[in-house]
Design an enzyme around this catalytic site. Structure first.
Site, PDB file in Angstrom:
ATOM      1  N   GLY A   1       3.540  -8.527 -61.080  1.00  0.00           N
ATOM      2  CA  GLY A   1       3.599  -9.640 -62.064  1.00  0.00           C
ATOM      3  C   GLY A   1       3.117 -11.028 -61.534  1.00  0.00           C
ATOM      4  N   ALA A   2       3.948 -11.305 -60.565  1.00  0.00           N
ATOM      5  CA  ALA A   2       3.980 -12.589 -59.845  1.00  0.00           C
ATOM      6  C   ALA A   2       4.757 -12.643 -58.734  1.00  0.00           C
ATOM      7  CB  ALA A   2       4.325 -13.813 -60.593  1.00  0.00           C
ATOM      8  N   MET A   3       4.601 -13.911 -57.666  1.00  0.00           N
ATOM      9  CA  MET A   3       5.383 -13.885 -56.476  1.00  0.00           C
ATOM     10  C   MET A   3       6.014 -15.173 -56.052  1.00  0.00           C
ATOM     11  SD  MET A   3       6.478 -12.185 -53.880  1.00  0.00           S
ATOM     12  CE  MET A   3       7.417 -12.820 -52.706  1.00  0.00           C
ATOM     13  N   GLU A   4       6.949 -15.245 -55.649  1.00  0.00           N
ATOM     14  CA  GLU A   4       7.854 -16.610 -55.705  1.00  0.00           C
ATOM     15  C   GLU A   4       7.668 -17.200 -54.362  1.00  0.00           C
ATOM     16  OE1 GLU A   4       9.249 -13.474 -55.949  1.00  0.00           O
ATOM     17  OE2 GLU A   4      10.992 -13.670 -54.566  1.00  0.00           O
ATOM     18  N   ASN A   5       6.387 -16.874 -53.520  1.00  0.00           N
ATOM     19  CA  ASN A   5       6.556 -17.861 -52.330  1.00  0.00           C
ATOM     20  C   ASN A   5       6.809 -19.398 -52.451  1.00  0.00           C
ATOM     21  OD1 ASN A   5       4.622 -15.438 -51.703  1.00  0.00           O
ATOM     22  ND2 ASN A   5       3.252 -16.448 -53.340  1.00  0.00           N
TER      23      ASN A   5
ATOM     24  N   GLU B   1       9.966 -16.589 -61.564  1.00  0.00           N
ATOM     25  CA  GLU B   1       9.590 -17.027 -60.441  1.00  0.00           C
ATOM     26  C   GLU B   1       9.905 -18.473 -59.869  1.00  0.00           C
ATOM     27  OE1 GLU B   1       8.327 -14.706 -58.903  1.00  0.00           O
ATOM     28  OE2 GLU B   1       7.730 -13.435 -60.620  1.00  0.00           O
TER      29      GLU B   1
ATOM     30  N   HIS C   1      13.571 -17.975 -58.844  1.00  0.00           N
ATOM     31  CA  HIS C   1      13.813 -17.480 -57.320  1.00  0.00           C
ATOM     32  C   HIS C   1      13.719 -18.704 -56.350  1.00  0.00           C
ATOM     33  CE1 HIS C   1      13.580 -13.212 -57.563  1.00  0.00           C
ATOM     34  NE2 HIS C   1      12.306 -13.114 -57.974  1.00  0.00           N
TER      35      HIS C   1
ATOM     36  N   GLU D   1      16.776 -10.148 -57.263  1.00  0.00           N
ATOM     37  CA  GLU D   1      15.764  -9.881 -58.394  1.00  0.00           C
ATOM     38  C   GLU D   1      16.847  -9.513 -59.537  1.00  0.00           C
ATOM     39  OE1 GLU D   1      13.151 -10.298 -58.712  1.00  0.00           O
ATOM     40  OE2 GLU D   1      12.217 -10.040 -56.500  1.00  0.00           O
TER      41      GLU D   1
HETATM   42  N1  TRP Z   1       9.230 -10.771 -56.078  1.00  0.00           N
HETATM   43  C1  TRP Z   1       8.275 -10.318 -56.922  1.00  0.00           C
HETATM   44  C2  TRP Z   1       9.233 -10.785 -58.357  1.00  0.00           C
HETATM   45  O1  TRP Z   1       9.832 -10.223 -58.809  1.00  0.00           O
HETATM   46  C3  TRP Z   1       7.780  -9.318 -57.121  1.00  0.00           C
HETATM   47  C4  TRP Z   1       6.454  -8.925 -56.232  1.00  0.00           C
HETATM   48  C5  TRP Z   1       5.330  -9.398 -56.600  1.00  0.00           C
HETATM   49  C6  TRP Z   1       6.249  -8.067 -55.451  1.00  0.00           C
HETATM   50  N2  TRP Z   1       4.498  -9.209 -55.960  1.00  0.00           N
HETATM   51  C7  TRP Z   1       4.951  -7.958 -55.292  1.00  0.00           C
HETATM   52  C8  TRP Z   1       6.784  -6.824 -54.894  1.00  0.00           C
HETATM   53  C9  TRP Z   1       4.328  -6.837 -54.250  1.00  0.00           C
HETATM   54  C10 TRP Z   1       6.342  -6.038 -54.081  1.00  0.00           C
HETATM   55  C11 TRP Z   1       5.086  -6.163 -53.690  1.00  0.00           C
HETATM   56  O2  TRP Z   1       9.009 -11.852 -58.793  1.00  0.00           O
HETATM   57 ZN    ZN Z   2      11.841 -11.522 -58.999  1.00  0.00          ZN
END
Ligand code: TRP
Ligand code: ZN
Length: 881
Positions: free
Chosen positions: A265-269, A302, A305, A324
């Site tokens: 879905g998305a990533m919290e960089n 996100e 996070h 999570e």
């Molecule tokens: N940390 C992300 C979230 O829950 C999850 C996530 C996004 C992820 N892309 C990923 C986990 C790729 C594993 C691989 O918001």
């Molecule tokens: Zn998450």
């Protein structure tokens, strides 16, 4: 051991790192075919660990040069790792420089650095950073990052990374550069870079303390008009975390970037969230109310996070639920708080519980069952699960219930006081919440409570009641058991908060409270009652358990009519419908005939003068096929499908006049707004239209299909348009074909809408086995592309995972299709392939001949040479079931 044939990793084997990495300077010369990465690190030996070589993780990298303190050095490559033995002794910091190249354009796994639509993106969680450079790719190694990006100026005008932009300028040959410094230390899984032709919507905000921030949402040119809702959701998220938890934004600049090629879905960089376009882009003509709600919750997730995950991160990946589970709990609370009043909050709670019960309960009962904090894995990507996320959120919610709202806030404060800037464990979190609440039930029961982290499986609570009329005493006995799961044959009792109430026959509440069940069996008794009460148990779904109580229809009808707890009101209707579905499934030779009291109760809810439309829509939606299947020992999915369809058809016909009223009474005028009230009205009107088209199927009356087609053509928003299209497809009316064609023509340039178009057809009710041929044909459609995860999910997953009635074919053709696609996808993107592999998790419960055919299909996949760890782990576990 060759690369890719890794061994199982155990939580018990955790060792702190042998080296710390304090600073990282990365320099990228971005080129799709060959990107050059210079990585200059300052490291030092960890004084707490015996002296040993440095082993850096790497994957699919070309190594050009290694320098220690500016000098060449000897090194080995072992099982993908770069091993350095001749490093300076002692604990002084030293400099290590590594020069590698990689090929982003060939990166179809979408982990590490990859190209999408001629732009560069990264995805590093969980173990993608090792595909960018050699590194200690583990979350407990936290470093300060400086990043220099260089690329062709015309092709890649925007150059982004974490933190603050400190320098930018021109280079020779039409290239330019940007230099970013992240003021916060972070684990490498939070690293990100983006480069490409992007545009942004931006907004300056001030926090409560007066601190200024710049918020930006980056998308491809042309998508800018679809970013308003994401930006508003971000602004709401910042304000909410400050107000509810006292957690401010700790960055001058916070960026969201959308890409259409994304595994999740998305990533919290840190400071540079990267999102699937599905959770950013929305306009009333392309996105549904559900899309709007999902965007709000994922943007929130996100953003939250930033504290729960980034400021305090995980010691190792077994602790994934630390960030999570907690962050899902926070995003659920955020959505409830934004929804506002009690009924809209309850609707959100019901939706969340529905996800838990239709996805997590089956996971907890199948071959992939694992604790919220797993003990072992082969591939960590396989443990981004509904158990870690959604059950993990329920575990946090139970703590919240046990210490109260203020107590929980205090617990969060103590957690950050103790652990800000650290990489910690689930134990550390639970300890902080308990320590901030001495004297609470959580503090008293903490060791037993923590079994929720270590025990897999869904506990069952057996409730039984005794009414002593002479004494006026009502006695409730609550027992708990938990079925065995793979590797955990014996379970101990857990701490189960049971919120309850007792109603009299007029629906008045006689008592209510919270009982904390800790023993295998306990008894509660209530004195001085005039008549036998109706128990409302597990209100608000106060624990992630299956509640077994032998409710009679009269009791359920009373709860449906009167319970003050909206969750249990909905639950009463689900139980009434489920009991009927199970009875019909068990009697294949009896007709599916709904009784008048049930139909009347449904009519009563539909026509209710004060209940919200959104709540009515939930009550009138029958339990899903997956949920019905979970209640059975032996599962025949086409039979369940037939029963549920027949029940729906009867509700359509028996309530036709009521559905007509509901359709007319819930039209929404004025400008489009995706708020809970308008969304609820559209949802109920949509449900009504589907039932009206189903009723028309029986009578061959063209009026309602005609109205649906008209609405499909004239609708001013995607929710109404899609609901009308779906009504035609679901009822199998001949107008579905021209409507689908027209829909495609209207939205041929809108990728996210085309995903809906594919998904609707792949998820359609099966009529004589017609869905699989349609899916196979759609695989040949020019707009289909298996390399794009959203598109693959919209067609293949919608069929294999979301359409059990069509997938589980007696001729096994669905399984053949599944095994072909798992193997095809595995060569492209193992993470996506492994998700698809899970469609057959529950093969062992299938009725023959489906069971044997499914096992054969899994065995066929398992026998393929060169399978990824991802898919290998899933199919091996499945076959061991
Ligand atoms: N940390 C992300 C979230 O829950 C999850 C996530 C996004 C992820 N892309 C990923 C986990 C790729 C594993 C691989 O918001
Ligand atoms: Zn998450």
């Amino acid at each position: 051991m060759r690369e890719g044939q890794a061994a199982v990793i155990h939580r018990a084997d955790y060792q702190p790192p042998a080296f710390w990495i304090d600073t990282v300077e990365l320099c990228f010369d971005l080129d799709p075919a060959k990107t050059r990465v210079l990585n200059r690190m300052r490291l030092r030996r960890n004084p707490d660990v015996p002296v040993q070589p440095l082993r850096l993780d790497g994957e699919e990298l070309n190594l050009a040069r290694v320098l220690v303190g500016g000098q060449g050095t000897s090194f080995k490559l072992e099982g993908g790792q770069l091993v350095l033995e001749n490093l300076p002794e002692g604990h002084e910091p030293f400099e290590l420089e590594i020069f590698t190249t990689c090929a982003p354009a060939k990166n179809t796994k979408l982990m590490g650095l990859y190209v999408s639509n001629d732009s560069f993106f990264t995805q590093c969680e969980a173990e993608g950073f090792r595909r960018i450079t050699y590194f200690l790719d583990r979350p407990d190694v936290m470093a300060s990052y400086t990043v220099l990006l260089r690329a062709d100026r015309r092709r890649y005008p925007v150059l982004l990374s974490n933190g603050n932009l400190v320098d930018q300028g021109e280079l020779e040959d039409g290239r330019h550069y940007a230099k970013w410094v992240d003021p916060h230390r972070k684990p490498c899984y939070l690293f990100a870079l983006v480069a490409g032709q992007l545009v942004c919507r931006e907004q300056r905000i001030a926090s409560r303390s007066g601190q200024e921030h710049l918020l930006q949402v980056y998308v491809r040119p042309g998508d800018l008009d679809k970013t308003e809702h994401a930006m508003n959701s971000l602004i709401d998220s910042v304000a909410w975390d400050e107000a509810r938890f006292g957690l401010p934004l700790d960055l001058e600049r916070f960026m969201i970037v959308a890409t259409s090629d994304f595994n999740m879905g998305a990533m919290e960089n840190k400071g540079l969230n990267i999102f699937n376009t599905k959770y950013v882009l929305a306009s009333q003509s392309t996105a549904t109310d559900t899309d709007y709600a999902n965007i709000e919750s994922v943007v929130g997730h996100e953003y939250f996070h930033n504290w729960t995950g980034n400021r305090v991160t995980c010691r190792d990946w077994f602790q994934l639920s630390l960030k999570e589970g907690l962050t899902v709990f926070r995003d659920q609370e955020f959505s409830q708080d934004l929804a506002g009043e009690a009924s809209a909050r309850a609707v959100k709670r019901i939706e969340d519980v529905r996800v838990l019960r239709t996805a997590q309960f089956p996971e907890d009962a199948g071959p992939m069952a694992h604790p919220v904090r797993p003990d072992q894995y082969l591939e960590i990507n396989n443990f981004y699960t509904v158990t870690v996320y959604e059950k993990g959120a329920e575990v946090v919610r139970m703590m919240y219930t046990l210490v109260g709202r203020d107590g929980f806030r205090r617990g969060m404060q103590l957690y950050f006081q103790r652990h800000d800037g650290q990489a910690v464990t689930c134990d550390d979190f639970a300890q902080a919440i308990a320590d901030a609440n001495p004297g609470s039930k959580l503090a008293e029961l903490l060791p037993q409570f923590k079994r929720w982290y270590s025990q897999a499986g869904t506990p069952r609570v057996q409730a039984s009641a005794r009414w002593d009329a002479a004494a006026g005493t009502y006695t409730l006995t609550l027992g708990q058991t938990c079925p065995p799961t793979p590797g955990q044959p014996v379970k101990e009792p857990v701490v189960i908060p049971v919120a309850y109430g007792l109603l009299d026959d007029q629906g008045r509440e006689l008592a209510s409270g919270l009982h904390v069940l800790t023993q295998a069996s306990e008894t509660l008794s209530f004195q001085g009652l005039q008549a036998e009460p109706v128990p409302s148990l597990l209100r608000g779904f106060s624990a992630p358990v299956v509640l077994e109580f032998d409710y009679g229809d009269a009791q359920l009808l009373a709860l449906l009519a009167h319970d003050t707890d909206p969750f249990n009101r909905w639950e009463a209707a689900q139980r009434l419908a489920l009991a009927r579905a199970l009875r019909f499934v068990a009697q294949p030779h009896e007709p599916v005939a709904l009784d008048a009291p049930f139909v009347d109760a449904m009519r009563g809810i539909l026509r209710h003068p004060t209940l919200d439309a959104a709540f009515k829509e939930l009550v009138l939606t029958l339990p899903s096929e997956t949920y019905i299947a979970e209640q059975l020992e032996v599962v025949d999915p086409p039979r369940i499908h037939a029963v549920r369809e027949a029940m729906r058809q009867q509700l359509a016909q028996a309530l036709q006049a009521d559905w007509e009223w509901a359709w007319e009474a819930h039209q929404v005028g004025g400008a489009y707004r995706p708020d809970p009230v308008s969304s609820g009205r559209r949802a109920l009107a949509g449900l009504a239209l589907t039932h009206l088209c189903l009723a028309a199927r029986a009578s061959a009356d063209p009026v309602w299909p005609g109205k649906a087609y008209q609405r499909f053509k004239d609708a001013s928003n995607m929710t109404d348009r899609f609901n009308a299209l779906s009504a035609l497809v679901v009822s199998g009316h001949e107008l579905a074909r021209p409507a689908l064609q027209r829909f495609h023509a209207m939205f041929k340039d809108e990728a996210l809408v085309l995903d809906k178009w594919f998904a609707l057809q792949a998820g359609a009710p099966d009529r004589g086995g017609n869905v699989l041929p349609a899916v196979r044909q759609l695989m040949q459609h020019p707009d289909f592309n298996i390399r794009n995860p959203n598109r693959a999910r919209s067609l293949i997953f919608s069929y294999c995972s979301a359409n059990p009635g069509a997938f589980h074919r007696p001729d096994a053709a669905g399984y053949v299709f599944w095994s072909e696609r798992v193997m095809e996808l595995d060569a492209i993107n193992p993470q996506v392939a492994a998700r698809l592999a899970r469609a057959l998790d529950r093969w062992n419960k299938l009725a023959e001949p489906l069971r044997g055919a499914a096992r054969e299909a899994i065995a066929r996949v398992a026998a393929k040479p060169d399978l990824s760890n991802d898919v290998r782990e899933i199919v091996t576990r499945a076959l061991a079931d």
